[in-house]
Design a protein around this motif. Structure first.
Motif, PDB file in Angstrom:
ATOM      1  N   ARG A  99       0.776  -1.540  -0.163  1.00  7.69           N
ATOM      2  CA  ARG A  99       0.167   0.068   0.312  1.00  7.69           C
ATOM      3  C   ARG A  99       1.023   1.225  -0.008  1.00  7.69           C
ATOM      4  N   GLY A 100       1.602   1.490   0.496  1.00  9.38           N
ATOM      5  CA  GLY A 100       2.898   2.561   0.609  1.00  9.38           C
ATOM      6  C   GLY A 100       3.850   2.537  -0.587  1.00  9.38           C
ATOM      7  N   GLY A 101       4.206   1.320  -0.949  1.00  6.97           N
ATOM      8  CA  GLY A 101       4.314   1.358  -2.649  1.00  6.97           C
ATOM      9  C   GLY A 101       3.646   2.381  -3.684  1.00  6.97           C
ATOM     10  N   LEU A 102       2.252   1.723  -3.211  1.00  4.05           N
ATOM     11  CA  LEU A 102       1.877   2.443  -4.420  1.00  4.05           C
ATOM     12  C   LEU A 102       1.258   3.659  -4.128  1.00  4.05           C
ATOM     13  N   GLU A 103       1.736   4.251  -3.040  1.00  2.00           N
ATOM     14  CA  GLU A 103       1.337   5.531  -3.114  1.00  2.00           C
ATOM     15  C   GLU A 103       0.788   5.678  -4.018  1.00  2.00           C
ATOM     16  N   LYS A 104       2.164   7.034  -4.929  1.00  2.00           N
ATOM     17  CA  LYS A 104       1.950   7.677  -5.831  1.00  2.00           C
ATOM     18  C   LYS A 104       0.298   7.460  -6.826  1.00  2.00           C
ATOM     19  N   THR A 105       0.622   5.757  -7.106  1.00  2.00           N
ATOM     20  CA  THR A 105      -0.194   5.066  -7.846  1.00  2.00           C
ATOM     21  C   THR A 105      -1.709   5.644  -7.776  1.00  2.00           C
ATOM     22  N   ARG A 106      -1.962   5.508  -6.109  1.00  2.00           N
ATOM     23  CA  ARG A 106      -3.385   5.215  -5.741  1.00  2.00           C
ATOM     24  C   ARG A 106      -3.264   6.694  -5.919  1.00  2.00           C
ATOM     25  N   ASN A 107      -2.656   7.814  -5.135  1.00  2.00           N
ATOM     26  CA  ASN A 107      -3.270   8.929  -5.023  1.00  2.00           C
ATOM     27  C   ASN A 107      -3.967  10.110  -6.247  1.00  2.00           C
ATOM     28  N   ASN A 108      -2.978   9.095  -7.802  1.00  2.00           N
ATOM     29  CA  ASN A 108      -3.238   9.584  -8.441  1.00  2.00           C
ATOM     30  C   ASN A 108      -4.311   8.590  -9.468  1.00  2.00           C
ATOM     31  N   LEU A 109      -4.458   8.056  -8.923  1.00  2.00           N
ATOM     32  CA  LEU A 109      -5.772   7.366  -9.404  1.00  2.00           C
ATOM     33  C   LEU A 109      -6.865   7.050  -8.428  1.00  2.00           C
ATOM     34  N   GLY A 110      -6.933   6.573  -6.854  1.00  2.00           N
ATOM     35  CA  GLY A 110      -7.967   5.963  -6.123  1.00  2.00           C
ATOM     36  C   GLY A 110      -8.287   7.520  -6.044  1.00  2.00           C
ATOM     37  N   LYS A 111      -7.746   8.457  -5.886  1.00  2.00           N
ATOM     38  CA  LYS A 111      -8.122   9.624  -4.423  1.00  2.00           C
ATOM     39  C   LYS A 111      -8.973  10.882  -6.034  1.00  2.00           C
ATOM     40  N   LYS A 112      -9.037  10.182  -7.736  1.00  2.00           N
ATOM     41  CA  LYS A 112      -9.453  11.002  -8.531  1.00  2.00           C
ATOM     42  C   LYS A 112     -10.309  10.161  -9.039  1.00  2.00           C
ATOM     43  N   LEU A 113     -10.267   8.773  -8.405  1.00  2.00           N
ATOM     44  CA  LEU A 113     -11.977   7.920  -8.204  1.00  2.00           C
ATOM     45  C   LEU A 113     -12.590   8.225  -7.607  1.00  2.00           C
ATOM     46  N   LEU A 114     -12.163   8.752  -6.534  1.00  2.00           N
ATOM     47  CA  LEU A 114     -13.095   8.862  -5.262  1.00  2.00           C
ATOM     48  C   LEU A 114     -14.390  10.608  -5.188  1.00  2.00           C
ATOM     49  N   GLY A 115     -13.669  10.750  -6.186  1.00  2.00           N
ATOM     50  CA  GLY A 115     -14.308  12.153  -7.031  1.00  2.00           C
ATOM     51  C   GLY A 115     -15.561  12.071  -7.863  1.00  2.00           C
ATOM     52  N   VAL A 116     -15.080  10.997  -8.588  1.00  2.00           N
ATOM     53  CA  VAL A 116     -15.905  10.735 -10.012  1.00  2.00           C
ATOM     54  C   VAL A 116     -16.999   9.537  -8.547  1.00  2.00           C
ATOM     55  N   PHE A 117     -16.706   8.638  -8.295  1.00  2.00           N
ATOM     56  CA  PHE A 117     -17.954   8.257  -7.387  1.00  2.00           C
ATOM     57  C   PHE A 117     -18.061   8.495  -5.778  1.00  2.00           C
ATOM     58  N   GLY A 118     -18.279   9.825  -6.091  1.00  2.00           N
ATOM     59  CA  GLY A 118     -18.715  10.456  -5.148  1.00  2.00           C
ATOM     60  C   GLY A 118     -20.088  10.356  -4.592  1.00  2.00           C
ATOM     61  N   GLY A 119     -20.946  10.602  -5.433  1.00  2.00           N
ATOM     62  CA  GLY A 119     -22.062  11.039  -5.387  1.00  2.00           C
ATOM     63  C   GLY A 119     -22.735  11.393  -6.414  1.00  2.00           C
ATOM     64  N   GLY A 120     -24.118  11.730  -6.424  1.00  2.00           N
ATOM     65  CA  GLY A 120     -24.554  12.009  -7.501  1.00  2.00           C
ATOM     66  C   GLY A 120     -25.690  10.115  -8.724  1.00  2.00           C
ATOM     67  N   LYS A 121     -25.796  10.683  -9.497  1.00  2.00           N
ATOM     68  CA  LYS A 121     -26.135   8.922 -10.605  1.00  2.00           C
ATOM     69  C   LYS A 121     -25.313   9.012 -12.186  1.00  2.00           C
ATOM     70  N   ILE A 122     -25.359   8.325 -12.341  1.00  2.00           N
ATOM     71  CA  ILE A 122     -24.295   7.676 -13.166  1.00  2.00           C
ATOM     72  C   ILE A 122     -25.245   8.361 -14.709  1.00  2.00           C
ATOM     73  N   SER A 123     -24.414   8.762 -14.787  1.00  2.00           N
ATOM     74  CA  SER A 123     -24.049   9.693 -16.638  1.00  2.00           C
ATOM     75  C   SER A 123     -23.240   9.927 -17.356  1.00  2.00           C
ATOM     76  N   PRO A 124     -23.639  10.076 -18.407  1.00  2.00           N
ATOM     77  CA  PRO A 124     -22.672  10.011 -19.569  1.00  2.00           C
ATOM     78  C   PRO A 124     -20.926  10.778 -18.825  1.00  2.00           C
ATOM     79  N   GLU A 125     -21.813  12.111 -18.375  1.00  2.00           N
ATOM     80  CA  GLU A 125     -20.227  13.058 -17.872  1.00  2.00           C
ATOM     81  C   GLU A 125     -19.500  11.969 -16.749  1.00  2.00           C
TER      82      GLU A 125
END
Length: 387
Positions: free
Chosen positions: A94-120
């Motif tokens: 987990r520590g070793g993949l921190e940079k990739t997780r910050n780049n991917l995982g944290k952005k995904l939190l924004g994508v999946f943070g709530g709301g309805k599934i949409s084309p956007e």
């Protein structure tokens, strides 16, 4: 009083590594016995005394080892040690993949943070996956699979997509998960290739330790005669792991490989690891040289090396695909080791490899320590990437 009490009364039970030392000492005593008998200064009577003394010690040590291995409490202790090691590894991963997780995982939190599934939402997810070096083809595949799951399962909320994405990634990466299979026939020959700076020689040192922990004997071949410090670096790894390194000053790389295999036959060695010079696909002379090493190894072994492993530096991102293609076309790559995942945000390139050129991924490296090289596990990897 039983044997355990006799030898370990009022002492803590030894840990697993202490048992390995006892067994190793037993082997050393047997070796010492032979060397002492070869000493011309020792007469026959002294030789008999040596045999009797060492035999008694060996018998006692063997009895202690057998008792400890059969003891239920000791088995529980071993299980606890292994469980602790696994927890430490997951933490390191987990520590070793921190940079990739910050780049991917944290952005995904924004994508999946709530709301309805949409084309956007799909557009945001596509951008996030591409920015993590997952690649165009694998990104398209992932999006298509997510849309299918949304339709089949009737998903409506964005936060429901997280588990769907994790399952899709695990399924994709499972296609390149493959354990390294060691043949019973000795020696098992592994040739390692890759460009300069990929961590090839260091990986050989770590692989040596990996095989030794499995009880295998190892010999190293320093067939990288192109880089000035390569031979010395491999010899240093040989000293650290207490294994023989076959090398020649200014020698022919193919000759070094041949001598290493023949030495392995002569000494009944389990594993042969052959280091080769780092090269780019554009360096025609060096690519021809590695083909020659493989041909000469075939002559010594009467078959091709059992494994030809390509070391890929994860920092190069999508360029890993072009390197894999070049080496695979030249010599036939049987497996991959992806290194330096702790220093990059481009760990998603493994997904691109799985979709575009699914050569088995055997090991991943997440640091400089000797235990930072482990077998690739898709479930562990994805869970470490996405919380």
């Amino acid at each position: 009083m039983n044997m355990f009490s006799k030898f370990f009364k009022k002492q803590k039970q030894p840990e697993s590594h202490e048992i390995e030392i006892i067994e190793s000492d037993t082997k050393d005593l047997k070796l010492n016995k032979v060397s002492e008998l070869e000493d011309p200064s020792i007469n026959l009577t002294e030789s008999v005394d040596i045999i009797e003394k060492n035999t008694q010690i060996i018998d006692k040590l063997d009895n202690i080892v057998d008792i400890l291995k059969a003891d239920s409490d000791f088995k529980i202790l071993q299980e606890d040690i292994e469980e602790t090691k696994q927890k430490n590894w997951l933490k390191s991963l987990r520590g070793g993949l921190e940079k990739t997780r910050n780049n991917l995982g944290k952005k995904l939190l924004g994508v999946f943070g709530g709301g309805k599934i949409s084309p956007e939402l799909y557009d945001e997810l596509e951008t996030t996956l591409l920015s993590s070096d997952i690649g165009i083809r694998s990104t398209k595949y992932i999006l298509d699979e997510i849309r299918n799951k949304v339709t089949l399962k009737g998903l409506k909320d964005a936060n429901e997509l997280k588990d769907a994405l994790k399952n899709i990634l695990i399924e994709l990466l499972t296609t390149i998960k493959k354990p390294l299979e060691i043949k019973d026939k000795k020696p098992h020959v592994i040739m390692l290739v890759g460009v300069n700076g990929s961590g090839k020689t260091t990986t050989i040192g770590k692989l040596t330790k990996y095989f030794q922990q499995q009880g295998k004997s190892v010999i190293l071949g320093a067939a990288d005669t192109f880089r000035a410090a390569a031979r010395e670096q491999l010899i240093e790894w040989g000293k650290r792991n207490n294994v023989v390194v076959i090398s020649q000053e200014n020698g022919d790389p193919a000759s070094v490989a041949f001598d290493t295999v023949k030495s392995a036959f002569a000494n009944n060695i389990d594993i042969v690891l052959i280091d080769t010079a780092g090269r780019l696909s554009t360096q025609t002379n060096l690519m021809e040289e590695i083909k020659k090493i493989k041909r000469i190894t075939n002559k010594a072994l009467n078959e091709d090396p059992h494994e030809t492993l390509l070391i890929l530096d994860s920092n190069i991102g999508q360029n890993a695909l072009s390197q894999l293609k070049a080496f695979d076309e030249a010599i036939g790559v049987t497996g991959l080791i992806v290194t330096k995942l702790d220093g990059t945000a481009k760990g998603g390139v493994i997904c691109a490899i799985a979709k575009e050129n699914p050569v088995p991924l055997l090991f991943i490296g997440i640091g400089e320590k000797i235990d930072d090289l482990r077998e690739f596990d898709p479930v562990e990897y994805v869970n470490a990437l996405i919380d």
